[in-house]
Design a protein around this motif. Structure first.
Motif: not given
Length: 391
Positions: A287-295
């Motif tokens: 039920x959990x997950x990552x989404x966005x990635x930004x430097x």
């Protein structure tokens, strides 16, 4: 006297070089920032919303509807700031009997008023268009189709209008998770700083596929090597290049982690450095997950959003590309899908999809840590946040 002048000039030159290497200069002259929020139109939302942000205080205007559009879940702004492009995350864009496909819609952008004026739309070439980017010259849009497992490149005319896709690259294969990786799922596409290569994170294949980009023609061709393998069962989702052009970071949606990569800009080759968890030890995957990635624009920090834990993982980026974990900031809402960092690097705006809120956080320029400002904007089902400075 001459020696003093020479030394002074040398110091100035060294400072300029240092700033260029850092890839970021604090834009104190920016008085206002225009913000656009892509949404799902499943509930009250009608399309793309806009407001302004004061990059010194974090204060905002009230959100307004900038353009009506069905499921414009991800938006991207052209380098000129004159145009905005949005996906139509649907499967029936082409109409009955025309095959499953999403869409891409182009708009003229008025940064002062926030108004978006539709130019035209084109098919994305596959169902479930979920992510797009504009190349560094503003001559083509690249779009990732999650449902179709493909990536398309659409040339842009001088007036900002979109031409039909010049390339459509269909991914093939599967990976280890039988439930989610039976086939390809292209989840994002990013262009490197040199505008030579495009990297597509495919969740279904556990691969970062690399394509040679011809921006003039708006075409893609497979690189050699054609891809870099990511962690089996990780499901790479979003990638962010470092301003120095030598590093990249991609989150692994299904394993709640982020992998740092060395990037050879001449060959378009990604080499894994190390993988880091984006959640505290003991956090379950179900039920959990990552989404966005930004430097961060300074290149000093990295941020990754966690859905379920409802947090943003914070990291310091070391010079060798390895990461120093800085902890986790709660997003004060449910399912933080996407987020954006303003051009000055002072604020991060997190879109809490299930809470129907966009929350403003101040970024500590020394530590990289986030602190909530107390500003919360009500926008139905927000997914993606993108910004540009207003002249």
């Amino acid at each position: 006297m001459k020696r003093t002048l020479i030394m002074t000039s040398l110091l100035v030159c060294l400072q300029v070089v240092f700033n260029m290497n850092e890839g970021f200069a604090q834009q104190e002259s920016v008085n206002a920032v225009r913000v656009y929020v892509g949404t799902y139109t499943r509930k009250e939302s009608k399309g793309i919303y806009t407001f302004t942000l004061n990059p010194q205080t974090g204060e905002t205007s009230e959100p307004e509807l900038a353009a009506e559009l069905t499921n414009p879940s991800f938006v991207a702004i052209s380098p000129s700031g004159k145009f905005l492009y949005a996906v139509n995350e649907v499967s029936d864009f082409a109409g009955p009997g025309q095959g499953a496909a999403g869409g891409v819609t182009g708009f003229q952008l008025d940064a002062q008023t926030g108004k978006l004026t539709k130019i035209n739309s084109q098919s994305s070439g596959g169902p479930g268009a979920c992510h797009l980017t504009v190349d560094q010259t503003g001559k083509c849009v690249l779009v990732a189709n999650y449902g179709g497992g493909s990536v398309a490149s659409l040339p842009i005319d001088e007036d900002g209008s979109l031409k039909p896709a010049a390339s459509l690259m269909q991914h093939k294969g599967s990976s280890v998770n039988e439930r989610r990786q039976k086939g390809p799922h292209a989840h994002s596409v990013n262009v490197d700083a040199a505008n030579k290569f495009a990297v597509v994170a495919d969740l279904g294949l556990d691969q970062l596929l690399v394509y040679k980009l011809n921006a003039e023609a708006g075409t893609l061709t497979p690189n050699d090597p054609a891809f870099t393998k990511s962690i089996p069962g990780g499901g790479p989702r979003h990638l962010s290049f470092h301003p120095n052009g030598k590093l990249a970071f991609a989150n692994n949606e299904m394993l709640l982690s982020v992998t740092a990569y060395n990037y050879d800009a001449n060959k378009g080759v990604l080499t894994p450095i190390e993988t880091y968890s984006t959640v505290p030890e003991g956090t379950g995957l179900e039920g959990n997950s990552t989404a966005e990635t930004l430097v961060h624009p300074s290149g000093k920090f990295l941020y990754v959003s966690n859905r379920g834990p409802n947090s943003i993982a914070m990291f310091r980026i070391r010079k060798d590309g390895t990461l120093e974990p800085l902890g986790y900031a709660p997003t004060n809402g449910e399912i933080p899908r996407g987020f954006g960092i303003d051009p000055t690097g002072n604020f991060l705006l997190a879109a809490n999809q299930n809470s129907d809120t966009v929350v403003v956080f101040r970024i500590d320029q020394k530590t990289g840590k986030l602190s909530a400002t107390g500003t919360v904007l009500n926008i139905s089902t927000p997914v993606n946040v993108r910004m540009l400075a207003i002249d």
